[in-house]
Write an enzyme that holds these catalytic residues in place. Structure first.
Site, short mmCIF file in Angstrom:
data_model
loop_
_atom_site.label_atom_id
_atom_site.label_comp_id
_atom_site.label_asym_id
_atom_site.label_seq_id
_atom_site.Cartn_x
_atom_site.Cartn_y
_atom_site.Cartn_z
N ARG A 78 0.90 -1.22 0.01
CA ARG A 78 -0.15 -0.10 -0.43
C ARG A 78 0.56 1.56 -0.43
O ARG A 78 2.09 1.61 0.67
CB ARG A 78 -1.18 -0.18 1.01
CG ARG A 78 -1.34 1.11 1.47
CD ARG A 78 -2.58 1.04 2.05
NE ARG A 78 -2.00 1.76 3.53
CZ ARG A 78 -0.81 3.16 4.08
NH1 ARG A 78 -1.58 3.39 3.29
NH2 ARG A 78 -0.49 3.00 5.29
N VAL A 79 -0.09 2.23 -0.79
CA VAL A 79 1.00 3.70 -0.54
C VAL A 79 0.02 4.62 -0.40
O VAL A 79 -1.67 4.22 -1.10
CB VAL A 79 1.83 4.39 -1.76
CG1 VAL A 79 2.72 3.66 -1.36
CG2 VAL A 79 1.22 3.61 -3.08
N SER A 80 -0.30 5.79 0.48
CA SER A 80 -1.24 6.77 0.88
C SER A 80 -1.77 7.40 -0.63
O SER A 80 -2.88 7.82 -0.44
CB SER A 80 -1.06 7.13 1.74
OG SER A 80 -0.07 6.47 3.18
N THR A 81 -0.54 7.81 -1.75
CA THR A 81 -1.28 8.87 -1.87
C THR A 81 -0.34 7.92 -3.66
O THR A 81 -0.03 7.51 -3.85
CB THR A 81 -0.13 10.40 -2.39
OG1 THR A 81 0.90 9.62 -2.60
CG2 THR A 81 -0.76 10.42 -0.24
#
Length: 566
Positions: free
Chosen positions: A27-30
């Site tokens: 996962r990455v936030s942006t």
């Protein structure tokens, strides 16, 4: 995404009987992180994948499925790939769920407990590629500590971001994406540091400036203004995901209402002086707000009228509007009539009979001839009002100095208030309250100063226009077609009342500004007396004309916007 090579024989279940299976969650936030460096997955996702695969080899496990949430925050649990992973492990013999760090899975304890419980019920062990977490008591203790730290980091980060945005706004910076007409740009200071700032958009700033000036005239609705801007080539700023397109109506309305364009930054209800270049002056912006308010009251829809007198004509007996109806005689000929809307709808006890449209048209034409000011009175009014304009202009110059001094004092007070707020001496709620008070007073002072700065020659020119119209009212009215007669009636009169006196229809109108003063017999008599004193060589002093001021004759948009069409 399946990473393990396909089994040559047997099914996936049979593979699970002899081999430990695992899933990998990334996962990455942006979205920006997911596309950084011009790559499809950026830099973080491949790094997390490599670490998870190394951890799987250490566990003698095969990663059979990969789940990637690109651009999803860990502060919410309804991430699409996370939900798909939980459903997947319920139906497949998976032993491990490998994450790069526990904060990839969740950043608040409630979601973390729910996700961990769902994995445990499916018989899946959560494993971190970079942290020593397992199902032992010490491992679970470390897992709880790391989850708590992740939640603290997330909440503290939000607070720090808000604090930074508040400080940026307080120093005049633009928070977030620049609005239409501006561009977010990066510059280098003298030390070579990157400095994000905002500059006028060379392709759109001129169109936005024109939009404010055009709307301030009162001649455009927001719909008509949007169509004109599109014809002139205005588009939104393109982004990597969204091409340039014509701005929507809501975009135009938000643009006209935003104080950003006159140099202010609004953040969390507080107003700050911006560092960006204003595209419009404060005077133009406040005129636009007045027009917006007027349109909200009267509405902007184009109305279809059956007759040019409809909407201006009122029943003098009950005050209701007249409406148009049509009657057909025995031979099929249709005759139009004006009827009282109050009587028609039975809202009033009016007994007014229907009136032939042609008869009322003639009476209104006769009324124009009746109120038209004779030439010698026009000359007398010109002499007297010009003298009074001179006196008002001199008084306005003196008042402008006093108002400007008060405005400067209030601006200093607003700056001191912000400094006190930054120092922690003034709380945010008190700052908003005081800013609202100062802004209201500054708005009033700006309007008074701007009004008093109207060029004297321009004011006299509008006075000449008014006198010319009042001295030739009948001739002008008779030369116009039906559509322009409607505008002429709206310029001269607030309403035209029709009274019935001894079975005769009598016209008596309520004159609109400034013609209510010019058509006043008392003012005309005073003007004649003033002119006689002038001709006699006496030192003639003008009396005070009620409501007479430069602003009375020249409003923010000049004389009545419809008058030039007349």
């Amino acid at each position: 995404m399946t990473l393990a090579p396909p089994a040559q024989t047997g099914t996936l279940d049979q593979l699970g009987e002899t081999t430990t299976l695992a899933v990998s969650y990334l996962r990455v936030s942006t979205k920006e992180q997911a596309k950084r460096g011009g790559r499809n997955e950026g830099f973080s996702i491949p790094a997390q994948r490599d670490a998870n695969l190394r951890k799987a080899r250490d566990l003698n496990a095969i990663v059979i499925e990969e789940f990637v949430d690109a651009g999803e925050s860990a502060r919410k649990a309804d991430r699409p790939e996370l939900m798909r992973m939980i459903e997947y492990v319920k139906t497949h013999p998976v032993a491990y769920c490998i994450v790069h760090k526990v904060d990839r899975l969740a950043r608040n304890r409630a979601d973390d407990v729910a996700i961990h419980l769902a994995l445990k019920e499916a018989g899946v062990v959560l494993v971190s590629a970079t942290e020593n977490i397992d199902e032992t008591p010490s491992g679970m203790l470390l897992y709880g500590i790391m989850s708590t730290i992740a939640e603290f980091y997330s909440r503290n980060l939000a607070n720090e971001v808000t604090k930074g945005m508040t400080q940026k706004a307080a120093t005049g910076g633009t928070v977030g994406r620049a609005p239409l007409g501006y561009l977010n740009v990066h510059k280098r200071d003298e030390l070579g540091r990157d400095v994000p700032t905002v500059e006028p958009d060379p392709d759109r700033a001129a169109l936005v400036r024109w939009a404010f000036e055009a709307y301030a005239t009162g001649n455009y609705s927001t719909t008509a203004l949007r169509e004109e801007l599109i014809d002139r080539g205005l588009t939104t700023v393109p982004t990597p995901k969204r091409p340039a397109k014509a701005p929507g109506l809501s975009t135009i309305q938000a643009m006209l209402s935003s104080p950003y364009y006159k140099g202010d930054v609004i953040f969390r209800g507080a107003r700050y002086e911006g560092l960006h270049e204003p595209l419009v002056s404060a005077e133009v912006w406040y005129r636009v707000q007045n027009v917006l308010t007027a349109h909200q009251v009267s509405g902007e829809k184009t109305q279809v009228h059956e007759h040019y007198l409809k909407g201006t004509l009122y029943c003098g007996d009950c005050g209701s509007r007249f409406m148009v109806t049509h009657a057909k005689n025995r031979t099929g000929v249709i005759y139009p009539y004006f009827i009282c809307a109050g009587r028609h709808s039975k809202r009033t006890s009016c007994t007014r009979q229907a009136m032939g449209v042609a008869d009322i048209e003639q009476k209104v034409e006769d009324y124009y001839r009746q109120v038209q000011i004779p030439e010698h009175i026009v000359t007398a009014l010109r002499h007297m009002l010009t003298r009074q304009f001179d006196d008002l202009h001199a008084a306005a110059k003196k008042e402008r100095g006093t108002l400007a001094a008060e405005r400067d004092k209030l601006r200093d007070e607003r700056r001191n208030l912000l400094h006190a707020h930054h120092a922690g001496a003034v709380p945010l709620d008190l700052l908003k309250e005081e800013q609202d008070r100062i802004s209201r007073r500054l708005t009033f002072l700006d309007s008074r100063i701007d009004a008093s700065q109207i060029e004297y020659d321009q004011a006299k020119a509008h006075l000449e226009d008014c006198l010319a119209l009042a001295g030739n009212a009948h001739a002008i009215y008779m030369s116009l077609d039906d559509s322009l007669r409607r505008i002429c009636n709206q310029a001269f009169f607030d309403r035209i009342n029709i009274y019935e006196v001894e079975d005769t229809d009598i016209v008596d109108a309520q004159h609109g500004e400034p013609f209510d003063a010019l058509f006043d017999p008392a003012l005309q008599a005073e003007a004649l007396a003033y002119d006689q004193r002038l001709q006699a060589g006496l030192d003639a002093q003008t009396g005070h004309v009620a409501g007479l001021s430069i602003q009375h004759w020249v409003g923010p948009a000049g004389l009545e916007p419809t008058t030039p069409a007349v």
